[in-house]
Design an enzyme around this catalytic site. Structure first.
Site, PDB file in Angstrom:
ATOM      1  N   ASP A   1      -4.690  19.853 -39.241  1.00  0.00           N
ATOM      2  CA  ASP A   1      -3.381  19.287 -39.963  1.00  0.00           C
ATOM      3  C   ASP A   1      -2.807  20.303 -40.947  1.00  0.00           C
ATOM      4  O   ASP A   1      -3.437  21.053 -41.434  1.00  0.00           O
ATOM      5  CB  ASP A   1      -3.790  18.014 -41.117  1.00  0.00           C
ATOM      6  CG  ASP A   1      -2.810  16.904 -41.378  1.00  0.00           C
ATOM      7  OD1 ASP A   1      -1.576  17.460 -41.419  1.00  0.00           O
ATOM      8  OD2 ASP A   1      -3.119  15.918 -41.520  1.00  0.00           O
TER       9      ASP A   1
ATOM     10  N   HIS B   1       0.881   7.941 -45.105  1.00  0.00           N
ATOM     11  CA  HIS B   1       0.431   8.954 -44.012  1.00  0.00           C
ATOM     12  C   HIS B   1      -0.082  10.344 -44.931  1.00  0.00           C
ATOM     13  O   HIS B   1      -0.674  10.943 -44.333  1.00  0.00           O
ATOM     14  CB  HIS B   1       1.332   9.206 -42.913  1.00  0.00           C
ATOM     15  CG  HIS B   1       2.545  10.167 -43.402  1.00  0.00           C
ATOM     16  ND1 HIS B   1       3.273  10.933 -42.465  1.00  0.00           N
ATOM     17  CD2 HIS B   1       3.035  10.489 -44.784  1.00  0.00           C
ATOM     18  CE1 HIS B   1       4.123  11.831 -43.150  1.00  0.00           C
ATOM     19  NE2 HIS B   1       4.007  11.420 -44.495  1.00  0.00           N
TER      20      HIS B   1
ATOM     21  N   ASP C   1       1.262  18.237 -36.373  1.00  0.00           N
ATOM     22  CA  ASP C   1       2.053  19.245 -37.251  1.00  0.00           C
ATOM     23  C   ASP C   1       1.232  20.445 -37.540  1.00  0.00           C
ATOM     24  O   ASP C   1       1.431  21.451 -38.316  1.00  0.00           O
ATOM     25  CB  ASP C   1       2.901  18.513 -38.311  1.00  0.00           C
ATOM     26  CG  ASP C   1       1.800  17.966 -39.301  1.00  0.00           C
ATOM     27  OD1 ASP C   1       0.549  18.388 -39.603  1.00  0.00           O
ATOM     28  OD2 ASP C   1       2.146  16.975 -39.921  1.00  0.00           O
TER      29      ASP C   1
ATOM     30  N   GLU D   1       1.044  11.549 -35.403  1.00  0.00           N
ATOM     31  CA  GLU D   1       2.425  12.094 -35.791  1.00  0.00           C
ATOM     32  C   GLU D   1       3.323  12.573 -34.679  1.00  0.00           C
ATOM     33  O   GLU D   1       4.281  13.270 -35.003  1.00  0.00           O
ATOM     34  CB  GLU D   1       2.089  12.883 -36.703  1.00  0.00           C
ATOM     35  CG  GLU D   1       1.533  12.540 -38.244  1.00  0.00           C
ATOM     36  CD  GLU D   1       2.408  11.895 -39.077  1.00  0.00           C
ATOM     37  OE1 GLU D   1       3.653  12.020 -39.041  1.00  0.00           O
ATOM     38  OE2 GLU D   1       1.937  11.127 -39.952  1.00  0.00           O
TER      39      GLU D   1
HETATM   40  N1  LIG Z   1       0.542  13.000 -42.267  1.00  0.00           N
HETATM   41  C1  LIG Z   1       1.352  13.744 -42.684  1.00  0.00           C
HETATM   42  N2  LIG Z   1       2.190  14.216 -42.009  1.00  0.00           N
HETATM   43  N3  LIG Z   1       1.613  13.974 -44.077  1.00  0.00           N
HETATM   44  C2  LIG Z   1       2.524  14.694 -44.731  1.00  0.00           C
HETATM   45  C3  LIG Z   1       2.409  14.366 -46.262  1.00  0.00           C
HETATM   46  C4  LIG Z   1       3.390  15.143 -47.211  1.00  0.00           C
HETATM   47  C5  LIG Z   1       3.393  15.189 -48.609  1.00  0.00           C
HETATM   48  N4  LIG Z   1       2.225  15.826 -49.086  1.00  0.00           N
HETATM   49  C6  LIG Z   1       3.137  13.564 -48.828  1.00  0.00           C
HETATM   50  O1  LIG Z   1       2.544  13.012 -49.483  1.00  0.00           O
HETATM   51  O2  LIG Z   1       4.370  12.846 -48.802  1.00  0.00           O
END
Ligand SMILES: NC(=[NH2+])NCCC[C@H](N)C(=O)O
Length: 309
Positions: free
Chosen positions: A127, A144, A233, A275
């Site tokens: 991630d 998420h 990502d 994702e």
């Molecule tokens: N599973 C992901 N794409 N997570 C992104 C999280 C981005 C940011 N840290 C949030 O909590 O909003």
């Protein structure tokens, strides 16, 4: 569903796929379309990796942000966990195609529950983000960004305590790989809970092979087996453009595919890929990467590398 009759008795193993079509718990909508796209993907349909679609879980309709989203995710996670447990127990293999990363709460609870009498499971988590907020620390409120905390038994009990013992994963068996974007509260969380994080800078310093081996060591330490949760990502944006929260830098997809072939994946129980947002994909690059990741993972696990295109 049992294996379709046409697949029974075939020499090479067949991997069952569970789809989780959720996107409302992420920053931008669209990840809920990944299941449909992969199901009808011409590339993936002609893959040398034999697979069949077992079940698809949909997210509840009309999900609202905030507290109601927790209740909706709890319902979806419970359903997904139940299906993952059953599919794993029947086939001894499992692939989950998400969905935004909040589906991990259900996926790994199901796998953990399937073997709960044998021992704990480990998890390698690829991630760009730490995904370690709780509803109390998250600034965006997007679920998420919170699966890691719920998997180790923190956060909201309605999510951490669904369908089976808590924690789903012991912090010492969890390793995050490729991280390069996080907020202070998340850093506090992983430090306090001693969750091992291999940052993108560690990959650049020590090499991907070294980092993956160390991550697997933690996931395999005293466990029945381990899972792989791949957030697309984690990869460079040009290798996987179809994701909702891209970050600069990242793992070179070709490098990862190549290194996978050298890893010992014999104790891999399940793989989750999340994702993927088809609306944001370019030249079907992300779609193709998903297929290639699964081919490399399973043909390596089964010692059938010769079949990789
Ligand atoms: N599973 C992901 N794409 N997570 C992104 C999280 C981005 C940011 N840290 C949030 O909590 O909003």
């Amino acid at each position: 569903m049992r294996l379709p009759a046409s697949l029974v008795g075939m020499k090479t193993p067949v991997v069952p796929i569970v789809g989780c079509a959720n996107g409302a718990f992420g920053r931008v909508a669209g990840a809920e379309k990944a299941v449909e796209t992969m199901r009808y993907s011409a590339h993936f349909r002609s893959s040398p990796l034999k697979h069949f679609w077992d079940k698809v879980v949909n997210e509840p309709k009309d999900i609202k942000k905030g507290d109601l989203a927790i209740a909706s995710l709890a319902v979806m996670s419970h359903r997904l966990a139940k299906i993952c447990k059953r599919t794993y127990q029947r086939n001894k293999e499992l692939v989950v195609i998400g969905g935004d990363h909040s589906c991990a709460i259900g996926t790994w609870k199901g796998v953990a529950r399937a073997v709960q009498h044998e021992g704990p499971i480990g998890l390698v988590w690829l991630d760009a983000h730490l995904d370690s907020h709780t509803p109390l620390t998250s600034r965006s409120g997007n679920l998420h960004g919170m699966p890691v905390s719920h998997l180790i038994g923190d956060g909201d009990k309605r999510l951490s305590e669904i369908y089976g013992p808590t924690p789903t994963i012991r912090p010492q068996n969890m390793a995050l790989v490729g991280v390069r974007s996080f907020e202070e509260e998340e850093l506090d969380f992983v430090t306090r809970n001693k969750i091992y994080v291999f940052y993108q800078s560690d990959i650049e310093k020590h090499g991907l092979a070294n980092v993956m081996e160390r991550a697997l060591e933690r996931a395999n330490d005293g466990t029945v087996g381990f899972g792989l949760s791949i957030d697309l990502d984690a990869f460079r944006e040009k290798d996987a453009p179809g994701t909702g929260t891209p970050e600069a830098g990242g793992i070179i997809a070709e490098d990862f595919l190549h290194k996978l072939l050298e890893l010992d994946l014999s104790k891999l129980m399940a793989t989750e890929i999340v994702e993927f947002n088809p609306d944001l994909d370019q030249d079907e690059r992300t779609e193709q990467l998903i297929g290639r990741l699964l081919e490399h993972i399973y043909l390596t696990k089964w010692g059938l590398k010769c079949q990789i295109r």
